[in-house]
Design a protein around this motif. Sequence first.
Motif, PDB file in Angstrom:
ATOM      1  N   MET A   1       0.923  -1.222  -0.012  1.00  0.00           N
ATOM      2  CA  MET A   1       0.010   0.022   0.041  1.00  0.00           C
ATOM      3  C   MET A   1       0.719   1.425   0.145  1.00  0.00           C
ATOM      4  O   MET A   1       1.853   1.281   0.625  1.00  0.00           O
ATOM      5  N   SER A   2       0.379   2.240  -0.863  1.00  0.00           N
ATOM      6  CA  SER A   2       1.302   3.345  -1.066  1.00  0.00           C
ATOM      7  C   SER A   2       1.043   4.346   0.194  1.00  0.00           C
ATOM      8  O   SER A   2       1.861   5.312   0.602  1.00  0.00           O
ATOM      9  N   GLY A   3       0.016   4.291   1.157  1.00  0.00           N
ATOM     10  CA  GLY A   3      -0.391   5.248   2.010  1.00  0.00           C
ATOM     11  C   GLY A   3      -0.934   6.470   1.550  1.00  0.00           C
ATOM     12  O   GLY A   3      -1.044   7.618   2.101  1.00  0.00           O
ATOM     13  N   LEU A   4      -1.359   6.460   0.132  1.00  0.00           N
ATOM     14  CA  LEU A   4      -1.815   7.704  -0.424  1.00  0.00           C
ATOM     15  C   LEU A   4      -3.068   7.594  -0.572  1.00  0.00           C
ATOM     16  O   LEU A   4      -3.593   6.405  -1.001  1.00  0.00           O
ATOM     17  N   GLY A   5      -3.937   8.585  -0.573  1.00  0.00           N
ATOM     18  CA  GLY A   5      -5.590   8.757  -0.855  1.00  0.00           C
ATOM     19  C   GLY A   5      -5.895  10.021  -1.170  1.00  0.00           C
ATOM     20  O   GLY A   5      -5.348  10.945  -0.914  1.00  0.00           O
ATOM     21  N   VAL A   6      -7.302  10.191  -1.079  1.00  0.00           N
ATOM     22  CA  VAL A   6      -7.849  11.496  -1.014  1.00  0.00           C
ATOM     23  C   VAL A   6      -9.201  11.453  -0.163  1.00  0.00           C
ATOM     24  O   VAL A   6      -9.687  10.540   0.064  1.00  0.00           O
ATOM     25  N   VAL A   7      -9.435  12.672   0.403  1.00  0.00           N
ATOM     26  CA  VAL A   7     -10.528  12.873   1.435  1.00  0.00           C
ATOM     27  C   VAL A   7     -11.816  12.650   0.657  1.00  0.00           C
ATOM     28  O   VAL A   7     -12.000  13.511  -0.312  1.00  0.00           O
ATOM     29  N   ARG A   8     -12.704  12.094   1.305  1.00  0.00           N
ATOM     30  CA  ARG A   8     -14.023  11.739   0.767  1.00  0.00           C
ATOM     31  C   ARG A   8     -15.046  12.522   1.380  1.00  0.00           C
ATOM     32  O   ARG A   8     -15.861  13.420   0.950  1.00  0.00           O
ATOM     33  N   SER A   9     -15.077  12.744   2.751  1.00  0.00           N
ATOM     34  CA  SER A   9     -15.655  13.404   3.740  1.00  0.00           C
ATOM     35  C   SER A   9     -14.969  13.274   5.022  1.00  0.00           C
ATOM     36  O   SER A   9     -14.106  12.626   5.416  1.00  0.00           O
ATOM     37  N   TRP A  10     -15.610  14.167   5.930  1.00  0.00           N
ATOM     38  CA  TRP A  10     -14.884  14.368   7.296  1.00  0.00           C
ATOM     39  C   TRP A  10     -16.121  14.769   8.303  1.00  0.00           C
ATOM     40  O   TRP A  10     -17.189  15.225   7.857  1.00  0.00           O
ATOM     41  N   THR A  11     -15.598  14.417   9.702  1.00  0.00           N
ATOM     42  CA  THR A  11     -16.464  15.091  10.680  1.00  0.00           C
ATOM     43  C   THR A  11     -15.563  15.609  11.737  1.00  0.00           C
ATOM     44  O   THR A  11     -14.306  15.166  12.209  1.00  0.00           O
ATOM     45  N   VAL A  12     -16.054  16.432  12.579  1.00  0.00           N
ATOM     46  CA  VAL A  12     -15.156  16.953  13.730  1.00  0.00           C
ATOM     47  C   VAL A  12     -15.944  16.420  14.880  1.00  0.00           C
ATOM     48  O   VAL A  12     -17.337  16.485  15.061  1.00  0.00           O
ATOM     49  N   VAL A  13     -14.982  15.682  15.679  1.00  0.00           N
ATOM     50  CA  VAL A  13     -15.847  15.111  16.877  1.00  0.00           C
ATOM     51  C   VAL A  13     -15.520  16.095  18.015  1.00  0.00           C
ATOM     52  O   VAL A  13     -14.572  16.233  18.460  1.00  0.00           O
ATOM     53  N   TYR A  14     -16.672  16.181  18.632  1.00  0.00           N
ATOM     54  CA  TYR A  14     -16.662  17.188  19.853  1.00  0.00           C
ATOM     55  C   TYR A  14     -17.054  16.456  21.259  1.00  0.00           C
ATOM     56  O   TYR A  14     -16.703  16.943  22.351  1.00  0.00           O
ATOM     57  N   ARG A  15     -17.639  15.212  21.027  1.00  0.00           N
ATOM     58  CA  ARG A  15     -18.067  14.288  22.300  1.00  0.00           C
ATOM     59  C   ARG A  15     -17.344  12.875  21.986  1.00  0.00           C
ATOM     60  O   ARG A  15     -18.155  12.408  21.104  1.00  0.00           O
ATOM     61  N   ALA A  16     -16.656  12.708  22.595  1.00  0.00           N
ATOM     62  CA  ALA A  16     -15.694  11.384  22.503  1.00  0.00           C
ATOM     63  C   ALA A  16     -16.855  10.109  22.794  1.00  0.00           C
ATOM     64  O   ALA A  16     -17.615  10.345  24.003  1.00  0.00           O
ATOM     65  N   SER A  17     -17.218   9.141  22.152  1.00  0.00           N
ATOM     66  CA  SER A  17     -17.931   8.242  22.423  1.00  0.00           C
ATOM     67  C   SER A  17     -17.283   6.985  23.163  1.00  0.00           C
ATOM     68  O   SER A  17     -18.056   6.224  24.027  1.00  0.00           O
ATOM     69  N   LEU A  18     -15.931   6.999  23.528  1.00  0.00           N
ATOM     70  CA  LEU A  18     -15.168   6.405  24.245  1.00  0.00           C
ATOM     71  C   LEU A  18     -14.487   7.073  25.128  1.00  0.00           C
ATOM     72  O   LEU A  18     -13.827   8.189  24.773  1.00  0.00           O
ATOM     73  N   LEU A  19     -14.287   6.856  26.401  1.00  0.00           N
ATOM     74  CA  LEU A  19     -13.781   7.497  27.456  1.00  0.00           C
ATOM     75  C   LEU A  19     -12.191   7.781  27.114  1.00  0.00           C
ATOM     76  O   LEU A  19     -11.452   8.805  27.747  1.00  0.00           O
ATOM     77  N   GLY A  20     -11.699   6.612  26.386  1.00  0.00           N
ATOM     78  CA  GLY A  20     -10.042   6.869  26.244  1.00  0.00           C
ATOM     79  C   GLY A  20      -9.729   8.114  25.476  1.00  0.00           C
ATOM     80  O   GLY A  20      -8.737   8.591  25.317  1.00  0.00           O
ATOM     81  N   PHE A  21     -10.773   8.743  24.564  1.00  0.00           N
ATOM     82  CA  PHE A  21     -10.694   9.608  23.746  1.00  0.00           C
ATOM     83  C   PHE A  21     -11.077  11.129  24.318  1.00  0.00           C
ATOM     84  O   PHE A  21     -11.095  12.186  23.734  1.00  0.00           O
ATOM     85  N   ALA A  22     -11.832  11.087  25.525  1.00  0.00           N
ATOM     86  CA  ALA A  22     -12.490  12.309  26.019  1.00  0.00           C
ATOM     87  C   ALA A  22     -11.247  13.315  26.137  1.00  0.00           C
ATOM     88  O   ALA A  22     -11.662  14.512  25.840  1.00  0.00           O
ATOM     89  N   GLY A  23     -10.155  13.172  26.345  1.00  0.00           N
ATOM     90  CA  GLY A  23      -9.030  14.277  26.222  1.00  0.00           C
ATOM     91  C   GLY A  23      -8.476  14.691  24.822  1.00  0.00           C
ATOM     92  O   GLY A  23      -7.815  15.666  25.029  1.00  0.00           O
TER      93      GLY A  23
END
Length: 84
Positions: A1-23
């Motif tokens: 795999m080359s590791g290259l690609g293009v963005v198709r869509s995105w989202t900004v997460v403001y509230r983590a659904s898993l406690l490990g990502f809260a910070g």
Amino acid sequence: MSGLGVVRSWTVVYRASLLGFAGEVPYLLVDVELAEQAGLRMIGLLLDGPDTSLREGLPVRVAFEDVAPGTAVPAFTPATGGSS
């Protein structure tokens, strides 16, 4: 795999659904179509953060984020020089 690609869509997460990502909020997740095959997609963190100027088709490349000693997960960063 080359590791290259293009963005198709995105989202900004403001509230983590898993406690490990809260910070880590807010963080930016991108849906990337990989260069190797049309329709082959991967969701990952965009390391440049939620203030990054994004557009559909933005070239990105894989990067790795260290999450623990000896453990890294794939993430993305905008590609430079039109490499994808």
